[in-house]
Design a protein around this motif. Structure first.
Motif, short mmCIF file in Angstrom:
data_model
loop_
_atom_site.label_atom_id
_atom_site.label_comp_id
_atom_site.label_asym_id
_atom_site.label_seq_id
_atom_site.Cartn_x
_atom_site.Cartn_y
_atom_site.Cartn_z
N SER A 102 30.95 38.55 33.21
CA SER A 102 31.35 38.38 34.80
C SER A 102 30.42 39.33 35.25
O SER A 102 30.66 40.60 35.24
CB SER A 102 32.87 38.81 34.85
OG SER A 102 33.02 38.95 36.35
N GLN A 106 30.36 39.70 38.36
CA GLN A 106 31.07 40.30 39.44
C GLN A 106 31.69 41.72 39.18
O GLN A 106 31.70 42.53 40.11
CB GLN A 106 32.15 39.30 39.85
CG GLN A 106 31.68 38.04 40.39
CD GLN A 106 32.45 36.89 40.37
OE1 GLN A 106 32.87 36.66 39.16
NE2 GLN A 106 32.66 36.23 41.44
N THR A 115 40.13 32.01 40.46
CA THR A 115 38.89 32.11 40.31
C THR A 115 38.07 31.57 41.84
O THR A 115 37.13 32.14 42.03
CB THR A 115 38.21 31.56 39.20
OG1 THR A 115 38.70 32.07 38.04
CG2 THR A 115 36.69 31.66 38.90
N SER A 128 37.92 34.26 44.21
CA SER A 128 36.64 34.95 44.02
C SER A 128 35.34 34.42 44.47
O SER A 128 34.47 34.94 45.40
CB SER A 128 36.63 35.50 42.43
OG SER A 128 35.37 36.33 42.18
N TRP A 186 38.38 38.01 40.58
CA TRP A 186 38.15 37.87 39.25
C TRP A 186 38.59 38.62 37.96
O TRP A 186 38.77 38.12 37.16
CB TRP A 186 36.49 38.38 39.10
CG TRP A 186 36.32 39.67 39.42
CD1 TRP A 186 35.98 40.37 40.59
CD2 TRP A 186 36.49 40.86 38.49
NE1 TRP A 186 35.73 41.74 40.43
CE2 TRP A 186 36.21 41.98 39.29
CE3 TRP A 186 36.62 40.78 37.06
CZ2 TRP A 186 36.18 43.14 38.65
CZ3 TRP A 186 36.85 42.02 36.59
CH2 TRP A 186 36.47 43.17 37.33
N SER A 219 31.04 32.44 39.28
CA SER A 219 32.52 31.83 39.46
C SER A 219 32.19 30.43 39.49
O SER A 219 33.36 29.87 38.65
CB SER A 219 33.02 32.02 40.93
OG SER A 219 33.02 33.46 41.22
#
Length: 192
Positions: free
Chosen positions: A19, A21, A80, A83, A109, A171
């Motif tokens: 991830s 993010q 998700t 996000s 997330w 994502s």
């Protein structure tokens, strides 16, 4: 580890943990919020507090949704999407109230990670495979924490278009991987 990588849905499951993010959003959320108005440092920090609350509430939402629907992967896909929407709004919207709400959406997330952990706990019976599957997403998350801030380019300071586009793509990849995991687990009669 070799046995764990031999199963198709398990390889995809470990990729979900990557991830970008995590590092980018956590590091730059205060900067993004600060650029949306003439906030003082104290006000910016106070506006960051709801992000942490939303992280907790999104994990609770995902968990309750998964428990009620008995669909772990679909619940993770649902959260998700929030996000994804937040990253998209930060990258494309002008200075509006919607853009101020976007950083709060991007932190969803974190709830996907809790659902991933639950999916692993429910379906993996072997001790060594459980160690691998719980460790791999953490390692991938650490890699994401390194890469995430690096793609938030200073010259794009208000929208961080490159970083937010990468987060949108991340994502999207996560949603696709979760769908693949869901169908692979359904094929093998595991709890998805």
């Amino acid at each position: 580890m070799g046995e764990a990588l031999a199963q198709d849905f398990d390889v995809v499951m470990t990729l979900i943990g990557l991830s970008l993010q995590a590092g980018g959003i956590l590091t730059f959320n205060i900067i993004i919020i600060n650029t949306l108005g003439s906030f003082t440092t104290g006000e910016t920090i106070l506006l960051k507090v709801p992000c942490n609350v939303i992280m907790v509430l999104s994990a609770v939402l995902a968990t309750v949704l998964a428990q009620r629907t008995r669909q772990l992967c679909y619940s993770a896909i649902f959260v998700t999407l929030f996000s994804f929407a937040g990253s998209h709004i930060v990258a494309t919207a002008d200075q509006t109230a919607a853009k101020l709400a976007a950083p709060y959406l991007t932190v969803f997330w974190s709830s996907t990670f809790s659902i991933l952990t639950a999916t692993i706990g429910v379906n993996v019976k072997s001790y060594s495979k459980a160690i691998f599957y719980n460790g791999a997403p953490v390692i991938c998350m650490a890699i994401g924490n390194i890469i995430g801030p690096l793609i938030m380019l200073e010259r794009q300071a208000l929208g961080y278009t490159a970083g937010m586009t990468a987060f949108c793509i991340g994502s999207g990849v996560t949603i696709r991987c979760l769908a693949l995991v869901r169908f692979a687990m359904q094929r093998t009669n595991l709890i998805a």
